[in-house]
Design an enzyme around this catalytic site. Structure first.
Site, mmCIF file in Angstrom:
data_model
loop_
_atom_site.group_PDB
_atom_site.id
_atom_site.type_symbol
_atom_site.label_atom_id
_atom_site.label_comp_id
_atom_site.label_asym_id
_atom_site.label_seq_id
_atom_site.Cartn_x
_atom_site.Cartn_y
_atom_site.Cartn_z
ATOM 1 N N GLU A 86 23.048 12.573 -4.626
ATOM 2 C CA GLU A 86 24.831 12.747 -4.334
ATOM 3 C C GLU A 86 24.677 12.540 -2.973
ATOM 4 O OE1 GLU A 86 27.018 16.346 -5.626
ATOM 5 O OE2 GLU A 86 26.802 14.943 -7.639
ATOM 6 N N HIS A 113 0.878 11.155 -17.390
ATOM 7 C CA HIS A 113 0.615 9.979 -19.421
ATOM 8 C C HIS A 113 1.593 9.354 -19.668
ATOM 9 C CE1 HIS A 113 -3.542 12.337 -19.451
ATOM 10 N NE2 HIS A 113 -3.304 12.705 -18.513
ATOM 11 N N LYS A 117 34.527 10.960 -13.778
ATOM 12 C CA LYS A 117 36.021 12.294 -14.165
ATOM 13 C C LYS A 117 37.457 11.722 -14.444
ATOM 14 C CE LYS A 117 33.997 15.404 -11.479
ATOM 15 N NZ LYS A 117 34.014 16.849 -10.108
HETATM 16 O O1 PA5 Z 1 27.940 19.151 -4.973
HETATM 17 C C1 PA5 Z 1 28.761 19.023 -5.546
HETATM 18 O O2 PA5 Z 1 29.071 19.421 -4.295
HETATM 19 C C2 PA5 Z 1 28.865 18.633 -6.971
HETATM 20 O O3 PA5 Z 1 27.607 18.346 -7.494
HETATM 21 C C3 PA5 Z 1 28.951 19.813 -7.461
HETATM 22 O O4 PA5 Z 1 27.772 21.008 -7.755
HETATM 23 C C4 PA5 Z 1 28.357 19.887 -9.042
HETATM 24 O O5 PA5 Z 1 29.946 18.714 -9.703
HETATM 25 C C5 PA5 Z 1 30.008 21.023 -9.549
HETATM 26 O O6 PA5 Z 1 31.035 21.585 -9.367
HETATM 27 P P1 PA5 Z 1 32.026 22.719 -9.254
HETATM 28 O O7 PA5 Z 1 31.022 23.821 -8.303
HETATM 29 O O8 PA5 Z 1 33.093 22.073 -8.675
HETATM 30 O O9 PA5 Z 1 31.979 22.821 -10.578
#
Ligand code: PA5
Length: 441
Positions: free
Chosen positions: A290, A311, A425
């Protein structure tokens, strides 16, 4: 004490010394952007200071809640997705007994820890609700935004389950919320119901939040010495802050990743020879995926558990397309102390290994694989941990967070946002709303 060291020998056939030197100015520029808070995402740098800025009051609150949860629950459910669960799952898997969750309640030292809200599977939720019917349950719902659909769906179902089982007031005693200080639906629900609430600081993004209550409360419930993790991370924050490419192994790692990518090594595989690292690898994948995968850039982060995956993925790594490099976590001193027994008839022909530690055999697999992969043109970086303990894992967490930030800045992206996650989303919401309006016709 530094319990981590890196070995870059497995890069020798692929990278010349001068190439690292050429990266120095980019690494220094990235370092300066972090230090002076001048880079993209500059308002999201709180993770660098988390171990030193956590207050005594917060530590005590985490401990008090963990102890309350231990008294009230047989099953503790962590509801969250991405950065809101991967870090705690990673650390809990590393420091609890492999078969802990299968033990009887009377044998367990802490509640069984389960995770929910990290998928949209009806089967998963139905099975979970069936499983906890007769158990004493507490939950920790975690969402920075407070609006993420996966944990929101699971929370609604678990909240109703708890309210039916314990009454509204009783349920409120068993619901712990970790969210933003002011924004999001979850914060509103929490305030309205007077739930015990922990705050995720504004300047810490989800995937950098393992050292906030997001990770620390579940760790504490599992009986893990989270203060030692914080100490390790604090030490690492100091060590890996040297503006030096030769001696700062974190910066060296970040620089080498970028050099390797320019040579066509587009995929990084994080490997470990300990199955309990599986979720640490998942945490790593989210952190780098990310943070770096944007603007058509990024090294694709993958993961393998060796020797298991030798494996399944071993063939590809050894012999497939040469676009991979490997980073391997090696525990130098293992303390499991289980040896292969000698048997008189030697029917399986394994007596040549008799009295050898299983970890010794595992180590030879590591060394043999390292040699084979380097010969097969897979550059290797080894991260040595003196031993697997909480202090070293605290260091490793900070090592990767810092490396990720530096590496992201070197490659010219903002390592602290995730605009691409919104696309699915939006489509999903559009579909849900469209289908809803059709059904209502
Ligand atoms: O790094 C990030 O911001 C995202 O991957 C969040 O961790 C993930 O989408 C979960 O989001 P939230 O904590 O707002 O539910």
């Amino acid at each position: 004490m530094q319990g981590i060291s890196l070995d870059f020998v497995g890069l020798k056939p692929f990278i010349q010394d001068y190439e690292l030197k050429l990266m120095e100015s980019s690494v220094f520029a990235a370092h300066d952007m972090l230090e002076r808070k001048t880079g993209a995402g500059r308002n999201m740098l709180g993770w660098m200071e988390l171990p030193s800025r956590i207050s005594e009051e917060e530590i005590n609150k985490i401990k008090a809640c963990a102890s309350k949860i231990n008294k009230q629950a047989d099953v503790f459910i962590v509801v969250g997705i991405g950065g809101s669960y991967l870090g705690s799952k990673a650390v809990i898997d590393l420091f609890t007994d492999t078969f802990n969750n299968l033990q009887k309640e009377s044998e367990r030292k802490h509640p069984q820890i389960l995770f929910a809200g990290n998928n949209l599977s009806g089967k998963y939720l139905r099975n979970l609700i069936e499983y906890i019917q007769d158990k004493e349950v507490a939950i920790n719902v975690i969402s920075k935004s407070g609006t993420t659909i996966e944990p929101a769906v699971a929370f609604r179902i678990l909240k109703l389950f708890l309210e039916e089982k314990y009454g509204v007031a009783g349920a409120a005693e068993r619901i712990y919320v970790t969210t933003d200080s002011s924004k999001g639906v979850l914060k509103k629900i929490s305030d309205a119901n007077d739930y015990e609430t922990f705050v995720i600081p504004d300047d810490v993004g989800g995937r950098y939040s393992v050292l906030t209550p997001v990770g620390l409360l579940p760790m504490a419930v599992a009986g893990i010495d989270f203060e030692d993790i914080l100490d390790g991370a604090m030490f690492a924050a100091h060590v890996y802050n040297q503006r030096n490419i030769e001696h700062n192994e974190c910066y060296k790692y970040a620089a080498y990743r970028n050099i390797l990518q320019k040579k066509g090594k587009e995929i990084e595989i994080l490997a470990s020879y300990e199955p309990s690292f599986q979720y640490f690898i998942e945490w790593f994948k989210q952190l780098f995926g990310e943070s770096e995968g944007k603007n058509l850039k990024g090294i694709f982060p993958a993961g393998v558990n060796f020797t298991t995956d030798l494996h399944s993925m071993g063939q590809f790594i050894q012999d497939g397309k040469r676009n991979i490099f490997e980073t391997v976590i090696n525990i130098k001193l293992n303390k499991s102390f289980i040896k292969l027994p000698k048997i008189a008839c030697d029917e399986d022909g394994l007596n040549y290994l008799a009295d050898k530690e299983i970890d010794y055999i595992n180590k030879q697999a590591f060394l043999g694989t390292l040699q084979a992969h380097v010969s097969g043109e897979v550059p290797n970086i080894v991260i040595n941990l003196d031993e697997l303990n909480t202090y070293n894992i605290g260091q490793l967490i900070m090592f990767f967070e810092k490396a990720c930030a530096i590496s992201g800045y070197i490659s010219g992206v903002n390592p602290f946002d995730q605009p691409g996650v919104e696309a699915y989303k939006k489509n999903m919401m559009d579909l849900l709303k469209m289908n809803d309006s059709i059904n209502n016709l």
